[in-house]
Design an enzyme around this catalytic site. Sequence first.
Site, PDB file in Angstrom:
ATOM      1  N   LYS A 142       0.843  -1.205   0.000  1.00 35.13           N
ATOM      2  CA  LYS A 142       0.000   0.000   0.000  1.00 35.13           C
ATOM      3  C   LYS A 142       0.882   1.260   0.000  1.00 35.13           C
ATOM      4  O   LYS A 142       0.636   2.207   0.752  1.00 35.13           O
ATOM      5  CB  LYS A 142      -0.950   0.019   1.197  1.00 35.13           C
ATOM      6  CG  LYS A 142      -1.829  -1.225   1.325  1.00 35.13           C
ATOM      7  CD  LYS A 142      -2.723  -1.144   2.542  1.00 35.13           C
ATOM      8  CE  LYS A 142      -3.448  -2.443   2.803  1.00 35.13           C
ATOM      9  NZ  LYS A 142      -2.520  -3.520   3.243  1.00 35.13           N
TER      10      LYS A 142
ATOM     11  N   ARG B  60       5.428 -15.235 -47.926  1.00 35.36           N
ATOM     12  CA  ARG B  60       4.135 -15.383 -48.590  1.00 35.36           C
ATOM     13  C   ARG B  60       3.996 -16.784 -49.171  1.00 35.36           C
ATOM     14  O   ARG B  60       4.978 -17.394 -49.624  1.00 35.36           O
ATOM     15  CB  ARG B  60       3.988 -14.346 -49.706  1.00 35.36           C
ATOM     16  CG  ARG B  60       3.893 -12.908 -49.198  1.00 35.36           C
ATOM     17  CD  ARG B  60       3.482 -11.974 -50.328  1.00 35.36           C
ATOM     18  NE  ARG B  60       2.178 -12.344 -50.866  1.00 35.36           N
ATOM     19  CZ  ARG B  60       1.014 -11.955 -50.350  1.00 35.36           C
ATOM     20  NH1 ARG B  60       0.985 -11.178 -49.286  1.00 35.36           N
ATOM     21  NH2 ARG B  60      -0.115 -12.326 -50.901  1.00 35.36           N
TER      22      ARG B  60
ATOM     23  N   HIS C 162       0.905  -7.987 -57.953  1.00 41.80           N
ATOM     24  CA  HIS C 162       0.690  -6.548 -57.949  1.00 41.80           C
ATOM     25  C   HIS C 162       1.427  -5.945 -56.757  1.00 41.80           C
ATOM     26  O   HIS C 162       2.014  -6.663 -55.948  1.00 41.80           O
ATOM     27  CB  HIS C 162      -0.811  -6.224 -57.861  1.00 41.80           C
ATOM     28  CG  HIS C 162      -1.472  -6.785 -56.634  1.00 41.80           C
ATOM     29  ND1 HIS C 162      -1.855  -8.101 -56.540  1.00 41.80           N
ATOM     30  CD2 HIS C 162      -1.769  -6.209 -55.438  1.00 41.80           C
ATOM     31  CE1 HIS C 162      -2.393  -8.330 -55.349  1.00 41.80           C
ATOM     32  NE2 HIS C 162      -2.349  -7.197 -54.657  1.00 41.80           N
TER      33      HIS C 162
ATOM     34  N   ASP D 168       5.293 -22.914 -36.825  1.00 44.51           N
ATOM     35  CA  ASP D 168       4.246 -23.606 -37.573  1.00 44.51           C
ATOM     36  C   ASP D 168       3.362 -24.354 -36.593  1.00 44.51           C
ATOM     37  O   ASP D 168       3.677 -24.427 -35.394  1.00 44.51           O
ATOM     38  CB  ASP D 168       4.861 -24.559 -38.596  1.00 44.51           C
ATOM     39  CG  ASP D 168       3.921 -24.833 -39.773  1.00 44.51           C
ATOM     40  OD1 ASP D 168       2.806 -24.271 -39.787  1.00 44.51           O
ATOM     41  OD2 ASP D 168       4.289 -25.607 -40.669  1.00 44.51           O
ATOM     42  N   ASP D 169       2.239 -24.882 -37.079  1.00 41.87           N
ATOM     43  CA  ASP D 169       1.308 -25.545 -36.170  1.00 41.87           C
ATOM     44  C   ASP D 169       1.558 -27.045 -36.036  1.00 41.87           C
ATOM     45  O   ASP D 169       1.798 -27.552 -34.952  1.00 41.87           O
ATOM     46  CB  ASP D 169      -0.139 -25.254 -36.579  1.00 41.87           C
ATOM     47  CG  ASP D 169      -0.387 -25.478 -38.057  1.00 41.87           C
ATOM     48  OD1 ASP D 169       0.513 -26.009 -38.745  1.00 41.87           O
ATOM     49  OD2 ASP D 169      -1.478 -25.114 -38.540  1.00 41.87           O
TER      50      ASP D 169
ATOM     51  N   LEU E 157       3.589 -30.571 -37.579  1.00 38.38           N
ATOM     52  CA  LEU E 157       4.695 -31.101 -38.370  1.00 38.38           C
ATOM     53  C   LEU E 157       4.357 -32.533 -38.775  1.00 38.38           C
ATOM     54  O   LEU E 157       4.358 -33.436 -37.941  1.00 38.38           O
ATOM     55  CB  LEU E 157       5.985 -31.061 -37.533  1.00 38.38           C
ATOM     56  CG  LEU E 157       7.320 -31.205 -38.247  1.00 38.38           C
ATOM     57  CD1 LEU E 157       7.514 -30.091 -39.255  1.00 38.38           C
ATOM     58  CD2 LEU E 157       8.450 -31.202 -37.224  1.00 38.38           C
TER      59      LEU E 157
ATOM     60  N   LYS F 108       7.442 -30.720 -45.211  1.00 41.88           N
ATOM     61  CA  LYS F 108       7.629 -30.118 -46.531  1.00 41.88           C
ATOM     62  C   LYS F 108       7.275 -28.647 -46.550  1.00 41.88           C
ATOM     63  O   LYS F 108       8.062 -27.805 -46.994  1.00 41.88           O
ATOM     64  CB  LYS F 108       6.796 -30.874 -47.557  1.00 41.88           C
ATOM     65  CG  LYS F 108       6.907 -30.321 -48.974  1.00 41.88           C
ATOM     66  CD  LYS F 108       6.045 -31.124 -49.944  1.00 41.88           C
ATOM     67  CE  LYS F 108       6.101 -30.533 -51.349  1.00 41.88           C
ATOM     68  NZ  LYS F 108       5.245 -31.299 -52.295  1.00 41.88           N
ATOM     69  N   SER F 109       6.075 -28.297 -46.059  1.00 41.32           N
ATOM     70  CA  SER F 109       5.609 -26.909 -46.158  1.00 41.32           C
ATOM     71  C   SER F 109       6.440 -25.962 -45.297  1.00 41.32           C
ATOM     72  O   SER F 109       6.760 -24.846 -45.713  1.00 41.32           O
ATOM     73  CB  SER F 109       4.131 -26.813 -45.775  1.00 41.32           C
ATOM     74  OG  SER F 109       3.934 -27.208 -44.432  1.00 41.32           O
TER      75      SER F 109
END
Length: 475
Positions: free
Chosen positions: A95, A373, A379, A399-400, A402, A406-407
């Site tokens: 206090k 990406r 564009h 990442d989520d 495995l 690969k990704s």
Amino acid sequence: MNFFDKLLVAMDRNQSLLYAALDPDPEVLSGSERSSSLRQLWDWLPFVISQTEELVSAYILTLDFYQALGIPGLELLQHTLATIPPHIPVILDAKHSDINTSTAFARTVFETWMVDACTVLPYAGHEQIAPFLVYPAKAVFVLCATGNPSAAVLQEHPAADIPFYLHLVKESQTWGSPEQVGLKVGAAMPDILAKIRATAPERLILIQGTWSDEQDLAKLLSAGLNAEGQGLLVPIPTELLTAEHPSQEIEKLRDTINQERQRVIEGNPTCDLWLPNVCFLQSDPHRDLILQLFDIGCIIFGEHVQASGATFPYYIDLRTIISKPQIFHQILGAYAEILKQLEFDRIAGIPYGSLPTATGLALRLERPMIFPRKEVKEHGTKRLIEGHFEAGEKVVVIDDILISGKSVMQGAEKLRTVGLHVEDIVVFIDHGKGVKDRLKENGYRGHAVLTLSEIAETLYQSGRIDGSQFKLFVE
């Protein structure tokens, strides 16, 4: 780990909103002589900690009690702080009210005593609180309403419909984030507590004092809990702490509070509170997390084609966790424990599933985020990597799940092509089958919060899945 995260982890681990006040008040113990009481306190306080460390989410130490005992009291304070398990947050109920000593006092409590939070009196304004807020991992609780009957003359001035304590609450909301500035409120005032909760739904409220019976406790919880059944720290009554076997009665109180929490949130369809319904003999830091994943539908059975092209007799869908704050917070905490052991400059999430997680980790760990990406834009800037970075920086990839690797390796290679160094890949679930070895062959270290076998074993032991379903995971 900052105070707020440390508290939430303790709440999740012990499924508790309770705190224990470790107050060396000789009057609560037998023996009239001061020296005899001090000897008792040196034994009693560690005993209380041992009886409550699996039942509470925080400990509170009232500084005045220790100071009243002189130098032996300050020695007792250091001893008590050293006895508290490091994973449970400590709040010093000081206090503090002197603006001239705020800087020195904040340095002592946060740097020397290493407590996680401190209570303050706010009447000198923001300048008094500011020295405590320069410690980003710490927190303060602002005393905004007390249960003393005569305090109403001041607290409810100038009128009951526009009381001073609510003005104080609104002002304190501008002083710091909800992670750094909480509120302290007397327990015997559920009507006032309800007004404070309505004014500050985002703030953590520390209850001071006790209640008379379960009916009053229910009113207190109904008034103070937020929509998620959280946001409140509730004291353990002194008579329970001084009982011969405190843990038994405290566990009953914790369970009673959890039942009331469930009732409070039944009318809120947007965010459910999950509580465990099984008991294990052995502790597992990720057990409740696994059970929640199953209970909210993240683990389903049936033939499903994975992103890798393989067909599995089950599917793990983590996209719903961002709509479940309780479990999402736990998942971020589990990732963070791994990341704190790694060296990196930036966090990179792999689109699209792990981007919310990477964002949450960037905010929690205060590290900048980028992401490769999935496809280069035709564009605009046509960037391959979004976000600011410098060549040569070290990046950890998030990442989520495995499965084949690969990704996530494709994403990591994109980062490498622009001059970034990638060594570590951290995922939530590792399917096993040698995928970490494949990462290693390509120059990456793989880390995972959970493995598929760990998930299967926990679900089977808890009765969530039967033997045939268990085999689907491990075959």
